[in-house]
Design a protein around this motif. Structure first.
Motif, PDB file in Angstrom:
ATOM      1  N   MET A  31       0.832  -1.213   0.000  1.00  0.00           N
ATOM      2  CA  MET A  31       0.000   0.000   0.000  1.00  0.00           C
ATOM      3  C   MET A  31       0.861   1.255   0.000  1.00  0.00           C
ATOM      4  SD  MET A  31      -3.228  -0.120  -0.225  1.00  0.00           S
ATOM      5  CE  MET A  31      -3.930   1.294   0.642  1.00  0.00           C
ATOM      6  N   ARG A  32       0.523   2.161  -0.883  1.00  0.00           N
ATOM      7  CA  ARG A  32       1.256   3.419  -0.865  1.00  0.00           C
ATOM      8  C   ARG A  32       0.566   4.396   0.088  1.00  0.00           C
ATOM      9  NH1 ARG A  32       2.555   3.327  -7.271  1.00  0.00           N
ATOM     10  NH2 ARG A  32       4.588   2.350  -7.048  1.00  0.00           N
ATOM     11  N   PRO A  33       1.327   4.967   1.026  1.00  0.00           N
ATOM     12  CA  PRO A  33       0.732   5.878   1.991  1.00  0.00           C
ATOM     13  C   PRO A  33       0.179   7.122   1.302  1.00  0.00           C
ATOM     14  CG  PRO A  33       3.085   5.546   2.434  1.00  0.00           C
ATOM     15  CD  PRO A  33       2.764   4.812   1.196  1.00  0.00           C
ATOM     16  N   ALA A  34      -0.645   7.863   2.030  1.00  0.00           N
ATOM     17  CA  ALA A  34      -1.319   9.028   1.461  1.00  0.00           C
ATOM     18  C   ALA A  34      -0.310  10.099   1.060  1.00  0.00           C
ATOM     19  CB  ALA A  34      -2.309   9.592   2.460  1.00  0.00           C
ATOM     20  N   PHE A  35      -0.793  10.961   0.238  1.00  0.00           N
ATOM     21  CA  PHE A  35       0.027  12.029  -0.316  1.00  0.00           C
ATOM     22  C   PHE A  35       0.121  13.167   0.699  1.00  0.00           C
ATOM     23  CE2 PHE A  35       0.973  15.149  -3.690  1.00  0.00           C
ATOM     24  CZ  PHE A  35       1.953  14.408  -4.326  1.00  0.00           C
ATOM     25  N   THR A  36       1.311  13.505   1.132  1.00  0.00           N
ATOM     26  CA  THR A  36       1.448  14.584   2.101  1.00  0.00           C
ATOM     27  C   THR A  36       2.338  15.668   1.538  1.00  0.00           C
ATOM     28  OG1 THR A  36       3.404  13.638   3.100  1.00  0.00           O
ATOM     29  CG2 THR A  36       1.276  12.968   4.026  1.00  0.00           C
ATOM     30  N   TYR A  43      13.817   6.803  -8.645  1.00  0.00           N
ATOM     31  CA  TYR A  43      13.242   6.388  -7.367  1.00  0.00           C
ATOM     32  C   TYR A  43      11.828   6.924  -7.200  1.00  0.00           C
ATOM     33  CZ  TYR A  43      12.680   5.715  -2.362  1.00  0.00           C
ATOM     34  OH  TYR A  43      12.214   5.342  -1.139  1.00  0.00           O
ATOM     35  N   THR A  44      11.666   8.229  -7.431  1.00  0.00           N
ATOM     36  CA  THR A  44      10.326   8.794  -7.240  1.00  0.00           C
ATOM     37  C   THR A  44       9.336   8.221  -8.248  1.00  0.00           C
ATOM     38  OG1 THR A  44      11.027  10.653  -8.577  1.00  0.00           O
ATOM     39  CG2 THR A  44      11.015  10.988  -6.234  1.00  0.00           C
ATOM     40  N   LEU A  45       9.794   8.004  -9.475  1.00  0.00           N
ATOM     41  CA  LEU A  45       8.870   7.465 -10.475  1.00  0.00           C
ATOM     42  C   LEU A  45       8.465   6.033 -10.152  1.00  0.00           C
ATOM     43  CD1 LEU A  45      10.286   8.850 -13.837  1.00  0.00           C
ATOM     44  CD2 LEU A  45       8.280   9.592 -12.574  1.00  0.00           C
ATOM     45  N   ALA A  46       9.369   5.289  -9.501  1.00  0.00           N
ATOM     46  CA  ALA A  46       9.064   3.893  -9.205  1.00  0.00           C
ATOM     47  C   ALA A  46       8.228   3.754  -7.934  1.00  0.00           C
ATOM     48  CB  ALA A  46      10.355   3.093  -9.067  1.00  0.00           C
ATOM     49  N   ARG A  47       8.431   4.659  -6.969  1.00  0.00           N
ATOM     50  CA  ARG A  47       7.856   4.438  -5.646  1.00  0.00           C
ATOM     51  C   ARG A  47       6.627   5.274  -5.326  1.00  0.00           C
ATOM     52  NH1 ARG A  47      10.220   0.200  -5.605  1.00  0.00           N
ATOM     53  NH2 ARG A  47      11.868  -0.409  -4.168  1.00  0.00           N
ATOM     54  N   PHE A  48       6.404   6.348  -6.037  1.00  0.00           N
ATOM     55  CA  PHE A  48       5.261   7.196  -5.706  1.00  0.00           C
ATOM     56  C   PHE A  48       4.333   7.294  -6.893  1.00  0.00           C
ATOM     57  CE2 PHE A  48       8.866   8.945  -3.322  1.00  0.00           C
ATOM     58  CZ  PHE A  48       8.371   8.853  -2.027  1.00  0.00           C
ATOM     59  N   ARG A  62       2.658  12.351 -13.004  1.00  0.00           N
ATOM     60  CA  ARG A  62       3.698  11.337 -13.152  1.00  0.00           C
ATOM     61  C   ARG A  62       3.696  10.758 -14.567  1.00  0.00           C
ATOM     62  NH1 ARG A  62       3.142   5.941 -12.253  1.00  0.00           N
ATOM     63  NH2 ARG A  62       5.057   4.749 -11.882  1.00  0.00           N
ATOM     64  N   GLY A  63       2.498  10.404 -15.027  1.00  0.00           N
ATOM     65  CA  GLY A  63       2.389   9.851 -16.371  1.00  0.00           C
ATOM     66  C   GLY A  63       2.837  10.847 -17.425  1.00  0.00           C
ATOM     67  N   ALA A  64       2.429  12.094 -17.237  1.00  0.00           N
ATOM     68  CA  ALA A  64       2.784  13.128 -18.209  1.00  0.00           C
ATOM     69  C   ALA A  64       4.299  13.312 -18.269  1.00  0.00           C
ATOM     70  CB  ALA A  64       2.111  14.447 -17.833  1.00  0.00           C
ATOM     71  N   LEU A  65       4.921  13.257 -17.092  1.00  0.00           N
ATOM     72  CA  LEU A  65       6.369  13.438 -17.033  1.00  0.00           C
ATOM     73  C   LEU A  65       7.089  12.305 -17.771  1.00  0.00           C
ATOM     74  CD1 LEU A  65       8.591  15.227 -15.765  1.00  0.00           C
ATOM     75  CD2 LEU A  65       8.738  13.508 -13.977  1.00  0.00           C
ATOM     76  N   MET A  66       6.634  11.072 -17.507  1.00  0.00           N
ATOM     77  CA  MET A  66       7.254   9.925 -18.187  1.00  0.00           C
ATOM     78  C   MET A  66       7.106  10.068 -19.697  1.00  0.00           C
ATOM     79  SD  MET A  66       7.943   7.143 -15.927  1.00  0.00           S
ATOM     80  CE  MET A  66       7.150   5.715 -16.601  1.00  0.00           C
ATOM     81  N   LEU A  67       5.931  10.502 -20.107  1.00  0.00           N
ATOM     82  CA  LEU A  67       5.682  10.674 -21.533  1.00  0.00           C
ATOM     83  C   LEU A  67       6.621  11.755 -22.089  1.00  0.00           C
ATOM     84  CD1 LEU A  67       3.824   9.672 -23.804  1.00  0.00           C
ATOM     85  CD2 LEU A  67       2.420  11.697 -23.409  1.00  0.00           C
ATOM     86  N   ALA A  68       6.730  12.858 -21.339  1.00  0.00           N
ATOM     87  CA  ALA A  68       7.588  13.957 -21.799  1.00  0.00           C
ATOM     88  C   ALA A  68       9.031  13.481 -21.944  1.00  0.00           C
ATOM     89  CB  ALA A  68       7.508  15.123 -20.825  1.00  0.00           C
ATOM     90  N   PHE A  69       9.454  12.597 -21.034  1.00  0.00           N
ATOM     91  CA  PHE A  69      10.806  12.042 -21.129  1.00  0.00           C
ATOM     92  C   PHE A  69      10.934  11.112 -22.332  1.00  0.00           C
ATOM     93  CE2 PHE A  69      12.667  12.422 -16.560  1.00  0.00           C
ATOM     94  CZ  PHE A  69      12.690  13.794 -16.723  1.00  0.00           C
TER      95      PHE A  69
END
Lengths: 295, 271
Positions: free
Chosen positions: A1-6, B88-93, B98-105
């Motif tokens: 589960m990914r935690p909420a966006f803060t 890291y941020t693209l994989a974990r959050f 996010r999708g737009a950024l990946m597309l732009a890349f």
């Protein structure tokens, strides 16, 4: 589960992404967009005192040039013939390398070596081998009796195109081999076992199990490769420079000549034309392959 | 019978692949007279290293090598760090955009970079970065950011999230968890990304010839390009230069063979 966006998390994400985004915006998107704008300006590096907007003048000038149309036709030949041989030779190689045998790793390492070279160096290498007088290819063909007179490969229009394509095929087969091998490995073993139980021959297994399974991947690899070959002027640039008489010019070498010549307006126009072409082709291609899948 | 056929086909292909490499090495070792002599010799009669010596005495090849090395090392290091963070941020959050950024890349990898060539020259000129290695480094980083970010994202996705969650439960902050737990697991992938980036910079031609024409900022491809624009190519020196510039990339690519499929899938799109 990914935690909420803060907020804290948002800050972390932004900080991590910022450097990359800044670089790409500043040194890729900004010049790219400026290039598109310049396409509608009269912009010559040797006279930048006035750079008025001139509407479609650059496009008209480019489209009126014979060299542009030659380059466009050559692009078609260059992409289609290169791709054809790269694909089928690569597929063959992948099938041969599919099963494990002693020394396979080592073999792959050696066969992979062209990939470490730049297009520029590959062009040079083959330029020397295709040399009309002291080239080793002429020598080999003479010795084996295939020809009885040296050929000026890079000085004769038809031969020059053949030569750059030979070099490109040499370079690209490995790419396909490796990508197709990866795709082949993704086919679940159970499917083959089931087919074996049903008594299907190897050929039928290939046709009815392997091929349908890897087709979406193949379609994608081929599309990427088409775009890549089109965007790959390096080899031609160093091997023939687009010559003789424009007979190996492709659309990207044509673009580079405009830029090196300082005519950024026309360069931009050619760039936009390429972009439009790529876009139209990609949409067409994806529709066509999706259609295949649905059938 | 089928086995024999397979061995023959594989052998022939290996020969075809390696022959050009062999030929350029042999050419680089022949005295000038032997290079331009008929019939062609498939083995040098007198092995000589004069072409290699010429590179370093007539052409300032040592300086070009150093320039190439510096630019490639700095740019590859920079872009690897950016990839480690961004991937890291693209994989974990998941976050808005996010999708737009990946597309732009991804889009940057499909477009012909050459549209930007002219305007990049103008930009570099405005920033006073023409004929400077720093300018080349910046542009190379930008050129490779999408590739390194996307490939690193792929590597992160193979590391179980549970690994860092465990560390975070133990009280480590996200950054500490990333540095202590995730990065060590990913080291081979990071090294592979670095090497890919290094080789791309080492080989890059068109940006370099657009921005660089002063002797002291030339990289190897720029220098070799000025050899070919001369009327007569000195094939001995050219062969030696080719060997010198291709050797490091051969060694590096051999070292990351395992990662080449990833590199190709992320880099297949490289333009």
């Amino acid at each position: 589960m990914r935690p909420a966006f803060t907020l804290r998390k948002a800050r972390f994400i932004a900080l991590c992404l910022l450097p990359g985004v800044v670089f790409v915006v500043l040194f890729t998107y900004y010049p790219m967009i400026r290039g598109m704008v310049i396409a509608f300006q009269r912009y010559n590096l040797f006279d930048i005192t006035s750079t008025p907007f001139v509407g479609l003048e650059n496009f008209r000038a480019v489209l009126a040039e014979d060299r542009f149309w030659t380059a466009l036709r050559n692009t078609g030949t260059w992409v289609a013939v290169s791709l054809f041989f790269q694909f089928f030779l690569g597929f063959g190689l992948a099938l041969l390398l599919r099963r494990h045998f002693r020394g396979r790793g080592l073999y792959q390492a050696w066969v992979f070596f062209p990939w470490a070279m730049s297009g520029f160096l590959i062009g040079l290498l083959w330029r020397w081998m295709f040399n009309g007088q002291f080239g080793v290819i002429n020598d080999l063909l003479l010795r084996t009796g295939i020809i009885d007179q040296r050929i000026g490969f890079l000085a004769t229009p038809g031969w020059a195109m053949t030569s750059v394509i030979v070099a490109n095929v040499w370079y690209g087969v490995t790419f396909f081999a490796i990508m197709i091998m990866a795709a082949l490995q993704s086919v679940p073993k159970e499917l083959y076992e089931a087919a074996d139980v049903d008594g299907a021959s190897k050929l039928r297994q290939f046709w009815h199990v392997t091929l349908p399974h890897i087709r979406p991947t193949l379609a994608l690899i081929v599309l990427l490769r088409i775009i890549w070959i089109l965007n790959f002027p390096d080899l031609i640039y160093s091997m023939t420079g687009g010559g003789p008489a424009g007979s190996t010019d492709i659309i990207t070498t044509f673009l580079i000549q405009q830029v090196i010549g300082g005519d950024y307006g026309r360069g931009g126009a050619v760039g936009l034309l390429i972009l439009g072409l790529l876009l139209a082709f990609s949409v067409f291609y994806m529709n066509a392959t999706r259609f295949e899948k649905a059938r | 019978m089928r086995r024999a056929l397979k061995v023959i086909v594989l052998g022939v292909w290996l020969l075809i692949t390696l022959f050009p490499l062999y030929w350029i090495i042999v050419t680089s070792l022949k005295p000038k007279a032997e290079i331009f002599t008929l019939p062609i010799k498939y083995w040098p009669g007198n092995v000589t290293f004069e072409h290699y010596a010429d590179l370093f005495s007539f052409a300032d090849f040592g300086a070009y090598l150093l320039n190439s090395l510096l630019v490639s090392l700095v740019a590859a290091a920079g872009v690897t760090v950016i990839g480690v963070l961004g991937g890291y941020t693209l994989a974990r959050f998941s976050f808005p955009g996010r999708g737009a950024l990946m597309l732009a890349f991804l889009v940057t990898q499909m477009l012909p970079l050459f549209i930007a060539l002219g305007p990049l020259y103008l930009l570099m000129s405005d920033l006073d970065l023409l004929n400077r290695l720093a300018g080349l480094m910046l542009v190379y980083v930008a050129m490779l950011v999408p590739f390194s970010t996307i490939i690193m994202r792929g590597f992160y996705e193979r590391v179980p999230v549970a690994l860092e969650e465990a560390a975070q439960v133990d009280g480590a902050s996200r950054i500490v968890a990333m540095v202590r737990v995730v990065i060590p697991v990913m080291l081979p992938g990071i090294a592979a990304t670095f090497i890919f980036a290094f080789v791309q910079c080492w080989n890059e031609l068109f940006l370099a010839i657009t921005f660089i024409d002063s002797e002291d900022a030339k990289t190897i491809p720029v220098a070799m390009n000025s050899f070919i624009t001369q009327y007569d190519i000195d094939w001995g020196s050219m062969a030696a230069a080719t060997v010198v510039s291709v050797l490091p990339t051969l060694v590096l690519f051999a070292a990351i063979r395992r990662y080449i499929v990833e590199g190709l899938t992320a880099g297949a799109v490289k333009g």
